[in-house]
Scaffold this motif. Structure first.
Motif, PDB file in Angstrom:
ATOM      1  N   ARG A  57      -2.044  38.299  31.493  1.00 28.97           N
ATOM      2  CA  ARG A  57      -2.673  39.602  31.699  1.00 28.97           C
ATOM      3  C   ARG A  57      -4.013  39.727  30.975  1.00 28.97           C
ATOM      4  NH1 ARG A  57       1.185  43.311  33.606  1.00 28.97           N
ATOM      5  NH2 ARG A  57       2.635  42.083  34.854  1.00 28.97           N
ATOM      6  N   GLY A  58      -4.344  38.735  30.141  1.00 24.88           N
ATOM      7  CA  GLY A  58      -5.612  38.766  29.438  1.00 24.88           C
ATOM      8  C   GLY A  58      -5.703  39.830  28.363  1.00 24.88           C
ATOM      9  N   ILE A  59      -4.566  40.181  27.733  1.00 25.11           N
ATOM     10  CA  ILE A  59      -4.576  41.189  26.676  1.00 25.11           C
ATOM     11  C   ILE A  59      -3.884  40.618  25.446  1.00 25.11           C
ATOM     12  CG2 ILE A  59      -4.628  43.158  28.246  1.00 25.11           C
ATOM     13  CD1 ILE A  59      -1.655  43.496  27.841  1.00 25.11           C
ATOM     14  N   GLY A  60      -4.158  41.222  24.294  1.00 25.46           N
ATOM     15  CA  GLY A  60      -3.536  40.754  23.061  1.00 25.46           C
ATOM     16  C   GLY A  60      -3.767  41.721  21.930  1.00 25.46           C
ATOM     17  N   GLY A  61      -3.343  41.335  20.742  1.00 24.36           N
ATOM     18  CA  GLY A  61      -3.499  42.183  19.571  1.00 24.36           C
ATOM     19  C   GLY A  61      -2.922  41.512  18.346  1.00 24.36           C
ATOM     20  N   ALA A  64       2.622  44.998  15.953  1.00 19.19           N
ATOM     21  CA  ALA A  64       3.706  45.408  16.841  1.00 19.19           C
ATOM     22  C   ALA A  64       3.353  46.711  17.545  1.00 19.19           C
ATOM     23  CB  ALA A  64       5.000  45.576  16.043  1.00 19.19           C
ATOM     24  N   LEU A  65       2.532  47.523  16.909  1.00 24.64           N
ATOM     25  CA  LEU A  65       2.090  48.778  17.534  1.00 24.64           C
ATOM     26  C   LEU A  65       1.293  48.482  18.795  1.00 24.64           C
ATOM     27  CD1 LEU A  65       1.873  51.861  17.422  1.00 24.64           C
ATOM     28  CD2 LEU A  65      -0.135  51.589  15.941  1.00 24.64           C
ATOM     29  N   ASP A  66       0.374  47.515  18.716  1.00 28.99           N
ATOM     30  CA  ASP A  66      -0.381  47.111  19.910  1.00 28.99           C
ATOM     31  C   ASP A  66       0.573  46.658  21.023  1.00 28.99           C
ATOM     32  OD1 ASP A  66      -2.858  47.544  18.720  1.00 28.99           O
ATOM     33  OD2 ASP A  66      -2.966  45.518  17.920  1.00 28.99           O
ATOM     34  N   TYR A  67       1.586  45.894  20.641  1.00 24.86           N
ATOM     35  CA  TYR A  67       2.549  45.355  21.604  1.00 24.86           C
ATOM     36  C   TYR A  67       3.329  46.468  22.306  1.00 24.86           C
ATOM     37  CZ  TYR A  67       6.959  43.109  23.032  1.00 24.86           C
ATOM     38  OH  TYR A  67       8.076  42.703  23.713  1.00 24.86           O
ATOM     39  N   GLU A 270     -12.005  30.756  21.609  1.00 24.27           N
ATOM     40  CA  GLU A 270     -11.097  31.521  20.755  1.00 24.27           C
ATOM     41  C   GLU A 270      -9.651  31.349  21.216  1.00 24.27           C
ATOM     42  OE1 GLU A 270     -12.441  35.528  20.875  1.00 24.27           O
ATOM     43  OE2 GLU A 270     -14.333  35.119  19.826  1.00 24.27           O
ATOM     44  N   ALA A 271      -9.434  31.401  22.537  1.00 23.74           N
ATOM     45  CA  ALA A 271      -8.076  31.259  23.070  1.00 23.74           C
ATOM     46  C   ALA A 271      -7.506  29.876  22.768  1.00 23.74           C
ATOM     47  CB  ALA A 271      -8.076  31.511  24.581  1.00 23.74           C
TER      48      ALA A 271
END
Length: 325
Positions: A57-61, A64-67, A270-271
């Motif tokens: 999905r191209g998202i991250g953080g 756990a709040l972001d998740y 970075e990935a």
């Protein structure tokens, strides 16, 4: 923030995702090498070095709040309360947890036009070498659609099943992905050598074929490389490709010479660093956008190079050129 205090938000942000899942949802964790984990529900969601990335999905953080907000779809207040214990942290029922990522629409390849001369002519007109086109057709990753006579570029998984396709109009500027396409399996032209360590990465299929055509034009062995189109600039197709091709450890980033392409190359680096396995395995990553004089992308560079070669050839074949009477 209505409903929660600054102190609650600060406490919630103290939870990193790995600690949260280990404490409350250990069944969601699957170790995949070293200190890296994946989640059971989302196979492409990886946790490493204090960060998490949902690559498909191209998202991250980091937290756990972001998740809970980005992946579980909880509103911010409820997520904070959950992590602070006010709503009973991690009390989930199976029905609340989606078990599989499903495309919005089923993936179906467009019908093939039995005579694909229009698509071939179009690609030849863009400067793509005839041998490169023929190899794509033999691999079953390029054909002409029946209805609108688009070029169809097909992406396959490691078992050879079509999972992605993008369309390129031959009479205009139309571009689109087929409904249900999974960009983790974007268009790629495999090397003639199964265990080749080299992959050239571009934004579009035509640019990928342009890189191959340029190498052939310059007298190099273009078949020794894999060629991968990202279908944009996001890294997830490359990450999936690298995991499916463990011999690849040398990457040439041939993205466009513009802001999006240059930024995309930074994100790819970075990935790769954040992936525990790939950060150890990949030896060479070269930023290789087309030179400023060559245009924005590799197809522009190919066409300009072909024009120079043609002009030089005409000069050599002029009557009397280099001859004494």
């Amino acid at each position: 923030m209505p409903g929660v205090t600054k102190e609650q938000i600060a406490r919630a942000k103290e939870w990193d995702l790995l600690s949260y899942l280990q404490a409350f949802e250990p069944q969601e964790l699957r170790k995949c090498g070293g200190r890296e984990y994946r989640t059971v529900t989302h196979d492409s969601l990886k946790i490493s070095n204090g960060k998490w990335n949902w690559h498909s999905r191209g998202i991250g953080g980091r937290t756990a709040l972001d998740y809970l907000v980005k992946v579980r779809g909880m509103d911010f207040v409820s997520a904070v309360e959950t992590l602070c214990g006010e709503r009973g942290a991690a009390v989930w029922t199976p029905s609340e947890v989606p078990r599989r990522e499903k495309p919005e629409k089923p993936f179906t390849l467009p019908q093939e036009n039995r005579c694909g001369t229009a698509a071939v002519s179009y690609l030849l007109g863009r400067g793509i070498d005839a041998e490169v086109i023929s190899q794509c057709i033999r691999e079953g990753i390029l054909y002409e659609s029946r209805g609108y006579h688009n070029c169809v570029f097909v992406g396959k998984d490691s078992k050879g099943k079509a999972r992605y396709a993008c369309l390129r109009g031959i009479y205009g500027t139309f571009k689109n992905d087929v409904d249900g396409s999974d960009k983790r399996y974007s268009f790629s032209l495999p090397s003639a050598e199964k265990d080749s360590p080299y992959v050239a990465v571009t934004e579009s299929p035509i640019d990928a074929l342009s890189v191959a055509s340029l190498l052939k034009m310059q007298g190099e062995d273009w078949t020794k490389n894999h060629y991968l189109s990202l279908g944009g600039t996001a890294p997830r197709a490359l990450l999936g490709f690298l995991h499916d091709h463990p011999a690849v450890n040398c990457i040439s980033l041939c993205l466009d010479n513009d802001r999006a392409g240059l930024s995309g190359m930074e994100k790819i680096r970075e990935a790769l660093k954040e992936d525990a396995e790939l950060s150890r395995r990949v030896r060479v990553v070269v930023d290789n956008p087309p030179p400023d004089f060559g245009g924005k992308d590799y197809n522009e560079l190919l066409q300009k190079t072909a024009a120079r070669y043609a002009a030089a050839k005409r000069e050599k074949t002029k009557p009397g050129c280099g001859m004494e009477k």
